[in-house]
Design a protein around this motif. Sequence first.
Motif, PDB file in Angstrom:
ATOM      1  N   VAL A  45       0.845  -1.203   0.000  1.00  0.00           N
ATOM      2  CA  VAL A  45       0.000   0.000   0.000  1.00  0.00           C
ATOM      3  C   VAL A  45       0.878   1.251   0.000  1.00  0.00           C
ATOM      4  O   VAL A  45       0.603   2.234  -0.692  1.00  0.00           O
ATOM      5  CB  VAL A  45      -0.948   0.010   1.216  1.00  0.00           C
ATOM      6  CG1 VAL A  45      -1.596   1.389   1.386  1.00  0.00           C
ATOM      7  CG2 VAL A  45      -2.024  -1.062   1.079  1.00  0.00           C
ATOM      8  N   VAL A  46       1.970   1.185   0.775  1.00  0.00           N
ATOM      9  CA  VAL A  46       2.884   2.330   0.863  1.00  0.00           C
ATOM     10  C   VAL A  46       3.839   2.354  -0.324  1.00  0.00           C
ATOM     11  O   VAL A  46       4.184   3.422  -0.838  1.00  0.00           O
ATOM     12  CB  VAL A  46       3.663   2.289   2.201  1.00  0.00           C
ATOM     13  CG1 VAL A  46       4.669   3.435   2.273  1.00  0.00           C
ATOM     14  CG2 VAL A  46       2.701   2.353   3.387  1.00  0.00           C
ATOM     15  N   LYS A  47       4.254   1.210  -0.764  1.00  0.00           N
ATOM     16  CA  LYS A  47       5.225   1.165  -1.872  1.00  0.00           C
ATOM     17  C   LYS A  47       4.607   1.569  -3.210  1.00  0.00           C
ATOM     18  O   LYS A  47       5.204   2.319  -3.993  1.00  0.00           O
ATOM     19  CB  LYS A  47       5.811  -0.243  -1.992  1.00  0.00           C
ATOM     20  CG  LYS A  47       6.764  -0.625  -0.877  1.00  0.00           C
ATOM     21  CD  LYS A  47       7.259  -2.052  -1.085  1.00  0.00           C
ATOM     22  CE  LYS A  47       8.191  -2.486   0.039  1.00  0.00           C
ATOM     23  NZ  LYS A  47       8.609  -3.908  -0.130  1.00  0.00           N
ATOM     24  N   ARG A  48       3.361   1.080  -3.474  1.00  0.00           N
ATOM     25  CA  ARG A  48       2.810   1.299  -4.813  1.00  0.00           C
ATOM     26  C   ARG A  48       1.292   1.489  -4.830  1.00  0.00           C
ATOM     27  O   ARG A  48       0.672   1.466  -5.887  1.00  0.00           O
ATOM     28  CB  ARG A  48       3.170   0.101  -5.698  1.00  0.00           C
ATOM     29  CG  ARG A  48       2.566  -1.203  -5.230  1.00  0.00           C
ATOM     30  CD  ARG A  48       3.070  -2.378  -6.035  1.00  0.00           C
ATOM     31  NE  ARG A  48       2.289  -3.594  -5.727  1.00  0.00           N
ATOM     32  CZ  ARG A  48       2.630  -4.806  -6.151  1.00  0.00           C
ATOM     33  NH1 ARG A  48       3.735  -4.967  -6.874  1.00  0.00           N
ATOM     34  NH2 ARG A  48       1.876  -5.844  -5.868  1.00  0.00           N
ATOM     35  N   LYS A  83       2.616   8.099  -1.653  1.00  0.00           N
ATOM     36  CA  LYS A  83       3.203   9.414  -1.377  1.00  0.00           C
ATOM     37  C   LYS A  83       4.020   9.396  -0.085  1.00  0.00           C
ATOM     38  O   LYS A  83       4.856  10.267   0.148  1.00  0.00           O
ATOM     39  CB  LYS A  83       2.109  10.470  -1.264  1.00  0.00           C
ATOM     40  CG  LYS A  83       1.390  10.780  -2.579  1.00  0.00           C
ATOM     41  CD  LYS A  83       0.333  11.837  -2.362  1.00  0.00           C
ATOM     42  CE  LYS A  83      -0.441  12.142  -3.634  1.00  0.00           C
ATOM     43  NZ  LYS A  83      -1.521  13.141  -3.415  1.00  0.00           N
ATOM     44  N   LEU A  84       3.749   8.415   0.753  1.00  0.00           N
ATOM     45  CA  LEU A  84       4.438   8.323   2.044  1.00  0.00           C
ATOM     46  C   LEU A  84       5.724   7.516   1.955  1.00  0.00           C
ATOM     47  O   LEU A  84       6.508   7.489   2.903  1.00  0.00           O
ATOM     48  CB  LEU A  84       3.514   7.667   3.089  1.00  0.00           C
ATOM     49  CG  LEU A  84       2.104   8.254   3.229  1.00  0.00           C
ATOM     50  CD1 LEU A  84       1.307   7.449   4.250  1.00  0.00           C
ATOM     51  CD2 LEU A  84       2.176   9.716   3.623  1.00  0.00           C
ATOM     52  N   VAL A 132      -4.256  13.589   4.176  1.00  0.00           N
ATOM     53  CA  VAL A 132      -4.569  14.297   5.423  1.00  0.00           C
ATOM     54  C   VAL A 132      -3.936  13.598   6.632  1.00  0.00           C
ATOM     55  O   VAL A 132      -3.225  14.216   7.423  1.00  0.00           O
ATOM     56  CB  VAL A 132      -6.097  14.418   5.615  1.00  0.00           C
ATOM     57  CG1 VAL A 132      -6.414  15.117   6.935  1.00  0.00           C
ATOM     58  CG2 VAL A 132      -6.734  15.171   4.453  1.00  0.00           C
ATOM     59  N   ALA A 133      -4.199  12.306   6.781  1.00  0.00           N
ATOM     60  CA  ALA A 133      -3.698  11.573   7.948  1.00  0.00           C
ATOM     61  C   ALA A 133      -2.316  10.962   7.713  1.00  0.00           C
ATOM     62  O   ALA A 133      -1.502  10.879   8.634  1.00  0.00           O
ATOM     63  CB  ALA A 133      -4.693  10.474   8.333  1.00  0.00           C
ATOM     64  N   GLY A 134      -2.053  10.531   6.469  1.00  0.00           N
ATOM     65  CA  GLY A 134      -0.787   9.862   6.158  1.00  0.00           C
ATOM     66  C   GLY A 134       0.456  10.636   6.543  1.00  0.00           C
ATOM     67  O   GLY A 134       1.388  10.057   7.123  1.00  0.00           O
ATOM     68  N   PRO A 135       0.542  11.948   6.227  1.00  0.00           N
ATOM     69  CA  PRO A 135       1.755  12.696   6.592  1.00  0.00           C
ATOM     70  C   PRO A 135       2.053  12.713   8.086  1.00  0.00           C
ATOM     71  O   PRO A 135       3.212  12.799   8.484  1.00  0.00           O
ATOM     72  CB  PRO A 135       1.452  14.107   6.071  1.00  0.00           C
ATOM     73  CG  PRO A 135       0.506  13.889   4.929  1.00  0.00           C
ATOM     74  CD  PRO A 135      -0.358  12.738   5.369  1.00  0.00           C
ATOM     75  N   VAL A 136       1.004  12.648   8.918  1.00  0.00           N
ATOM     76  CA  VAL A 136       1.227  12.590  10.369  1.00  0.00           C
ATOM     77  C   VAL A 136       1.927  11.277  10.717  1.00  0.00           C
ATOM     78  O   VAL A 136       2.891  11.246  11.487  1.00  0.00           O
ATOM     79  CB  VAL A 136      -0.109  12.711  11.134  1.00  0.00           C
ATOM     80  CG1 VAL A 136       0.126  12.629  12.640  1.00  0.00           C
ATOM     81  CG2 VAL A 136      -0.822  14.008  10.777  1.00  0.00           C
ATOM     82  N   PHE A 137       1.424  10.181  10.145  1.00  0.00           N
ATOM     83  CA  PHE A 137       2.027   8.858  10.363  1.00  0.00           C
ATOM     84  C   PHE A 137       3.492   8.866   9.933  1.00  0.00           C
ATOM     85  O   PHE A 137       4.371   8.399  10.662  1.00  0.00           O
ATOM     86  CB  PHE A 137       1.229   7.827   9.561  1.00  0.00           C
ATOM     87  CG  PHE A 137       1.703   6.412   9.725  1.00  0.00           C
ATOM     88  CD1 PHE A 137       1.104   5.564  10.638  1.00  0.00           C
ATOM     89  CD2 PHE A 137       2.749   5.911   8.954  1.00  0.00           C
ATOM     90  CE1 PHE A 137       1.539   4.253  10.780  1.00  0.00           C
ATOM     91  CE2 PHE A 137       3.194   4.610   9.090  1.00  0.00           C
ATOM     92  CZ  PHE A 137       2.582   3.778  10.012  1.00  0.00           C
ATOM     93  N   LYS A 138       3.754   9.403   8.739  1.00  0.00           N
ATOM     94  CA  LYS A 138       5.126   9.409   8.217  1.00  0.00           C
ATOM     95  C   LYS A 138       6.036  10.274   9.085  1.00  0.00           C
ATOM     96  O   LYS A 138       7.187   9.894   9.357  1.00  0.00           O
ATOM     97  CB  LYS A 138       5.142   9.936   6.784  1.00  0.00           C
ATOM     98  CG  LYS A 138       6.538   9.949   6.164  1.00  0.00           C
ATOM     99  CD  LYS A 138       6.520  10.416   4.724  1.00  0.00           C
ATOM    100  CE  LYS A 138       7.927  10.389   4.133  1.00  0.00           C
ATOM    101  NZ  LYS A 138       7.943  10.820   2.709  1.00  0.00           N
TER     102      LYS A 138
END
Length: 667
Positions: A492-495, A500-501, A565-571
């Motif tokens: 999910v994160v790779k492709r 974007k994360l 919205v939420a992903g950048p916080v996780f990263k």
Amino acid sequence: MAVEEKNISYRIYLIAFVIFLMAAGIIVKLTNIQWVEGDYYRKIAKDRTVQNFVIPANKGNIYSSDGSLLATSIPNYTIRFDAIAPTAENFEKNIKPLSDSLEILLGKPSAYYHSQLRKARSSKNRYYLLARGLSYTDYMRIKKFPLFSLGTYKGGLITEQKTVREHPIGKIAERTIGYDRIRHDGKRDGKGIEWAFREYLNGKDGKVLKQKIAKGQWKPIRDINEVDPQDGYDIVSTIDVYVQDIAHHALLKQLELFEADHGCVVVMETATGHVKAISNLGRAKDGSYYETTNYAIAESHEPGSTYKLADLMSLLDDKKADTSSVYDSEKGIITYFGKKVRDSKEGGYGKISLGRAFELSSNTIVVRAVYEAYKDNPKQFVGNLNKYGLNSKLGLPFQGEGAPYIPQPGDKNWSAIALPWMAFGYGVSITPLQTLTYYNAVANNGKMVKPQFVSEIREWNRTIKKFDTEVINPQICSPETVAKLQDVLANVVKRGTGMKLYSKDFSMAGKTGTAQANYNRKDGESLHYISSFVGYFPADAPKYSCIVVVHEPNTSRNNYYGADVAGPVFKRIAQKIFTDAPSMNEIKDLNLKNIKQEGNYNKFLAQNIENIDVVPNVKGMAGMDAVALLETLGAKVRAIGVGKVRKQSLQPGQPIDENTTIILELS
């Protein structure tokens, strides 16, 4: 004349008799009060003039896992003066040095205190206010001041103590730390750790006997308490201040950027379930954010696409499909019982595998896979969800844990649309922490552990109670299924939707989620979305799991998806933990000899030991050096205080034997 004298005599006798009767009545009444009703009246008098007052016990401290203070009780003192208590001699002898001492401590001129103390004495003020809000250190100083050192009765010192609860790190994690308070109606309530562990934190109150000295004013009868308060135990939480600070500010930045209504973030240690950070921020009218509600624990809502992990787990474990199974997205729209399920990508994804559909978060394909597999037996699918714990509370020690909800076949709320609808996270409800616990089980190779906020209860250095990791489910699904789920979550994160994360520097795995919160909205009502990202890092050897949920980001940006919205916080959290964490250098050999150090030590011994059979003069030496020297000579040493040696119990020149104990007073 004789008759008149006789009448006078009768009157005198009558009056005497009446007086006798009155005296007898008084004697009877006094006797009755003294011996019959005396205890009753003495009790009334005592209750009105002498009472026991509660001395609240100091609550225990709450610490973070790294030893930082999260909450502590600070004693607060009010100092008053009974100006009648001291004798005239003591008052006159001590008023000047007392005024000088008060000037140093409280700041006003000595002449001011001299004048006020005399005025209180002349007006017979037994409750003159000297100072409020003094610390314990200041209170101990003022007790030793001239006149006050004589005590309550001879010196007139009156002390009132209360405790104030302080949070040294400020508002961070405030809702999880919580509170324990008495409401205006006299009932007690609270939240968070403070309330859940109040039995350990609160300790036992003491009692002090006070005498009424004026209207509404009470003074302690003795210098000692009737019952001394017993302090509460300390709580060691699982929260890490470093991780907490990262999570809090990463969430705050994103909420401000998207002008969201509220949001939460939780970071959990994968293997133990220890919650290392939790932040819950809501928007105020002025646009600022602060902790109002523990959304992560209390707010149960439709999760959207993060729920698709349960679909995939069920399909794989029941062998209804595999990640390689191919489905048609039907140009991005599929209809069930008059309700349309749409993909976020216009035109859909064509024919792709189930694993790829998960990575791209295709609603149509995941829903189709679930419906085709379980339409004839929805109980099997719902039974799996129940088995995964998605329909049960976690049983946290806090008040107000939100209840998850899954419609059950046969219930009045069950309908034909329930099965396809829940497959992409609608018609069901779950809290962020419950979702995180489920994802953490996948990160933990199938072992589901209960989130834990407290690791230990302590009294000084003694452990009272230790909380071990609690396993909810030792194997939530087969190891083969877990391995496949871990692969697709990493992809999910790779492709996938979370690409974007992606960072080549550190690996992450997780799932994006975007749920429309008000799909049954009224005409004219704006769309509300819930954006989320849940996963773990590093992807290949998970140490932490994390969930971020943001409610109602501003849709005018046309960018409300979970990845944005939420992903950048996780990263940001993953990045900061693994790139900004302080480096820990290993000390390989603690026993390595330092030639220079040993030379200095031998030189020190040669200079200070002239006669090894007698006590040397260690006055003025640093306490550590003095102890080392005397123990080298074979003496037993007990040091009192810190600093340099001010006094030694055995004088220089006295003989030393193996039973000699030398007491050193340091200052």
